[in-house]
Scaffold this motif. Structure first.
Motif, mmCIF file in Angstrom:
data_model
loop_
_atom_site.group_PDB
_atom_site.id
_atom_site.type_symbol
_atom_site.label_atom_id
_atom_site.label_comp_id
_atom_site.label_asym_id
_atom_site.label_seq_id
_atom_site.Cartn_x
_atom_site.Cartn_y
_atom_site.Cartn_z
ATOM 1 N N THR A 131 0.879 -1.150 -0.014
ATOM 2 C CA THR A 131 -0.026 0.233 0.110
ATOM 3 C C THR A 131 0.770 1.138 -0.060
ATOM 4 O O THR A 131 0.322 2.259 -0.489
ATOM 5 C CB THR A 131 -1.092 0.101 1.409
ATOM 6 O OG1 THR A 131 -0.132 -0.058 2.371
ATOM 7 C CG2 THR A 131 -2.083 -1.281 1.066
ATOM 8 N N VAL A 132 2.018 1.049 0.770
ATOM 9 C CA VAL A 132 2.824 2.562 0.593
ATOM 10 C C VAL A 132 3.880 2.552 -0.381
ATOM 11 O O VAL A 132 4.694 1.545 -0.438
ATOM 12 C CB VAL A 132 3.606 2.605 2.107
ATOM 13 C CG1 VAL A 132 4.401 4.059 2.161
ATOM 14 C CG2 VAL A 132 2.342 2.462 3.247
ATOM 15 N N ARG A 152 3.916 11.456 7.285
ATOM 16 C CA ARG A 152 2.797 10.795 6.576
ATOM 17 C C ARG A 152 3.321 9.471 6.353
ATOM 18 O O ARG A 152 2.442 8.510 6.584
ATOM 19 C CB ARG A 152 2.373 11.594 5.469
ATOM 20 C CG ARG A 152 0.960 11.114 4.604
ATOM 21 C CD ARG A 152 1.187 11.482 3.211
ATOM 22 N NE ARG A 152 2.250 11.363 2.384
ATOM 23 C CZ ARG A 152 2.497 10.139 1.934
ATOM 24 N NH1 ARG A 152 1.486 8.904 1.900
ATOM 25 N NH2 ARG A 152 3.590 9.916 1.153
ATOM 26 N N ARG A 153 4.456 9.229 5.783
ATOM 27 C CA ARG A 153 4.636 8.140 5.570
ATOM 28 C C ARG A 153 4.793 6.953 6.881
ATOM 29 O O ARG A 153 4.415 5.848 7.043
ATOM 30 C CB ARG A 153 6.252 7.886 4.910
ATOM 31 C CG ARG A 153 6.741 6.484 4.829
ATOM 32 C CD ARG A 153 8.209 6.493 4.253
ATOM 33 N NE ARG A 153 7.934 6.887 2.694
ATOM 34 C CZ ARG A 153 9.001 6.810 1.872
ATOM 35 N NH1 ARG A 153 10.015 6.555 2.234
ATOM 36 N NH2 ARG A 153 8.757 7.298 0.521
ATOM 37 N N LYS A 155 2.988 7.375 9.752
ATOM 38 C CA LYS A 155 1.694 7.179 9.997
ATOM 39 C C LYS A 155 1.069 6.183 9.287
ATOM 40 O O LYS A 155 0.275 5.339 9.674
ATOM 41 C CB LYS A 155 0.867 8.510 10.015
ATOM 42 C CG LYS A 155 1.275 9.345 11.102
ATOM 43 C CD LYS A 155 0.420 10.585 11.276
ATOM 44 C CE LYS A 155 -1.097 10.605 11.639
ATOM 45 N NZ LYS A 155 -1.798 11.581 11.700
ATOM 46 N N ASP A 156 1.257 6.120 8.026
ATOM 47 C CA ASP A 156 0.650 5.014 6.966
ATOM 48 C C ASP A 156 1.382 3.746 7.424
ATOM 49 O O ASP A 156 0.713 2.827 7.370
ATOM 50 C CB ASP A 156 1.016 5.546 5.646
ATOM 51 C CG ASP A 156 0.067 6.688 5.120
ATOM 52 O OD1 ASP A 156 -0.553 6.922 5.925
ATOM 53 O OD2 ASP A 156 0.453 7.172 3.982
ATOM 54 N N ALA A 157 2.674 3.845 7.747
ATOM 55 C CA ALA A 157 3.314 2.431 8.103
ATOM 56 C C ALA A 157 2.664 2.006 9.351
ATOM 57 O O ALA A 157 2.763 0.535 9.466
ATOM 58 C CB ALA A 157 4.950 2.711 8.036
ATOM 59 N N ARG A 159 0.014 1.794 10.296
ATOM 60 C CA ARG A 159 -1.539 1.255 10.331
ATOM 61 C C ARG A 159 -1.341 -0.236 9.848
ATOM 62 O O ARG A 159 -2.180 -0.901 9.765
ATOM 63 C CB ARG A 159 -2.292 1.996 9.307
ATOM 64 C CG ARG A 159 -2.582 3.502 9.745
ATOM 65 C CD ARG A 159 -3.651 4.066 8.868
ATOM 66 N NE ARG A 159 -4.067 5.385 9.190
ATOM 67 C CZ ARG A 159 -3.431 6.560 8.894
ATOM 68 N NH1 ARG A 159 -2.781 6.524 7.752
ATOM 69 N NH2 ARG A 159 -3.763 7.810 9.104
ATOM 70 N N ASP A 160 -0.177 -0.563 9.100
ATOM 71 C CA ASP A 160 0.181 -1.776 8.746
ATOM 72 C C ASP A 160 0.447 -2.646 9.627
ATOM 73 O O ASP A 160 1.645 -2.506 10.120
ATOM 74 C CB ASP A 160 1.036 -1.620 7.387
ATOM 75 C CG ASP A 160 1.544 -3.049 7.079
ATOM 76 O OD1 ASP A 160 0.507 -4.075 6.961
ATOM 77 O OD2 ASP A 160 2.782 -3.251 6.457
#
Length: 412
Positions: A131-132, A152-153, A155-157, A159-160
């Protein structure tokens, strides 16, 4: 991020799970070739490609092998084409062993996918984050220079929850050996479940500012693991922080210990992992003769239990039906209830009784000779007989004898 992990099933200690993306158009061909080579070399016992519905875009591969020479491992890889850019196919790999997973066992990813190297070329390009964009498992992933992009990166990571994300800060600019990924120094069972994010020496404050929302911080020259999502109630960030990581090619003992503790946490299954594990257990096709025999025995036992339950239900219904028929027959044979006495009936007279009374008054009227005097008052209802006119009293006439109600002449 979620606040609690109590509503999710915990990850079994016998499970190895990972997820990624292959950017090429023929990922299934790469998997077939790799499994074929491992079967010829004896690394796996066998593999299969179960059929899927005709309209399904999925491709499924199963493989089994014996880890450590004795422990049976069953693995299932699912390929799904991506509908959005970047193109390619997402893959989900779950492997379950007969006992808790040993990190010294070979990584299941290396049995389905080829190792990176000049000989593989594009075939080894399978380790992208699903996804990232821009993240890869077996490489160093430098954090962006822009602070907001770094935030941002991360925070996205976070969530995984399929893999462990570790943020490493370089105390000083490393040499060529220090720029190599730490994943190559990890045990095989952890190697393809760790995503390494690297912060340059001048990014120390920026990376900790980006990590503030996650409740953790990286020590200068150290490393920290991003908290799982959802975060367990007893999670302690200090247990997953390493004060010093030497980027000199030596084994990062502190980081390996933190990763082992992280993997052993009673964490919830990632989103989608429960379905993948269920498919592995219930739709497995690569069975041995002994396993197939055991499966048929279980089916026979299950059918026997179902037949016994159906027989019991049938007997209960039959017994209830017989009791109902007996009750109906007893009701039909019972005598009719006796009629109520005349005095217990309703006070209103029946039509037959009214007609008889009317005929009696008519006979009385015709017995009397002479004109009938008009009543002094309006007609009134006879007592006890609603709606009947009151019979006027017959006057005495000389020479005429009075008749009784039955029509007999009474002498005067």
């Amino acid at each position: 991020m979620s606040n609690s992990a109590t509503d999710h099933a915990a990850i079994p200690q016998t499970l190895w799970a990972a997820r990624g993306r292959h950017p090429g158009p023929a990922a299934e061909d790469v998997v077939r070739r790799t499994l074929g080579r491992h079967k010829e070399s004896g690394d796996i016992d066998d593999f299969a490609e179960p059929p899927v519905p005709g309209d399904s875009p999925e491709r499924i591969f199963e493989a089994r092998w014996r880890a450590g020479g004795t422990v049976t491992v069953r693995a299932r890889l699912t390929l799904v084409p991506r509908a959005t850019r970047p193109e390619g196919q997402e893959w989900t790999l779950v492997a379950e062993a007969e006992r808790p997973w040993d990190e010294a066992w070979p990584s299941p990813a290396t049995l389905f996918w080829p190792e990176a190297g000049p000989a593989e070329g594009a075939d080894g390009d399978w380790d992208h984050h699903p996804t990232v964009a821009g993240l890869r498992f077996r490489q160093v992933n430098p954090l962006p220079d822009d602070d907001k992009e770094t935030r941002r990166r991360l925070k996205d990571a976070a969530r995984d929850s399929w893999c462990a994300h570790v943020v490493v800060h370089e105390a000083m600019t490393p040499d060529e050996q220090g720029r190599l990924p730490l994943a190559r120094l990890l045990p095989p069972g952890l190697r393809h479940r760790v995503m390494e994010h690297r912060a340059a020496p001048q990014q120390f404050r920026a990376v900790n500012w980006a990590l503030k929302d996650l409740g953790v911080e990286v020590p200068r020259g150290g490393a920290v693991l991003l908290p799982p999502d959802p975060r367990p109630e007893d999670y302690d960030s200090r247990e997953h922080s390493v004060r010093t990581v030497f980027l000199d090619g030596s084994e990062p003992a502190g980081l390996v210990a933190a990763l082992r503790h992280f993997v052993a946490l009673p964490r919830p299954l990632p989103r989608g992992a429960q379905q993948a594990l269920t498919d592995l257990r219930e739709n497995w096709t690569l069975t041995t003769l002994q396993e197939e025999l055991e499966r048929q025995r279980e089916l026979v036992a299950m059918y026997a239990d179902a037949l016994e339950a159906m027989t019991m239900s049938r007997d209960l219904y039959r017994e209830a039906a017989e009791q109902a028929h007996q009750a109906l027959a007893a009701l039909r044979d019972a005598p009719a209830p006796a009629e109520l006495p005349q005095q217990q009936r309703s006070g209103a007279r029946t039509p037959a009784a009214l007609q008889q009374l009317t005929r009696t008054f008519e006979r009385l009227r015709f017995t009397v000779r002479g004109p009938r005097p008009a009543p002094a008052t309006g007609p009134s209802e006879a007592p006890g007989v609603p709606g009947l006119p009151e019979v006027p009293e017959v006057p005495e006439v000389p020479g005429i004898e009075r008749a009784d109600s039955a029509g007999a002449v009474e002498p005067r």
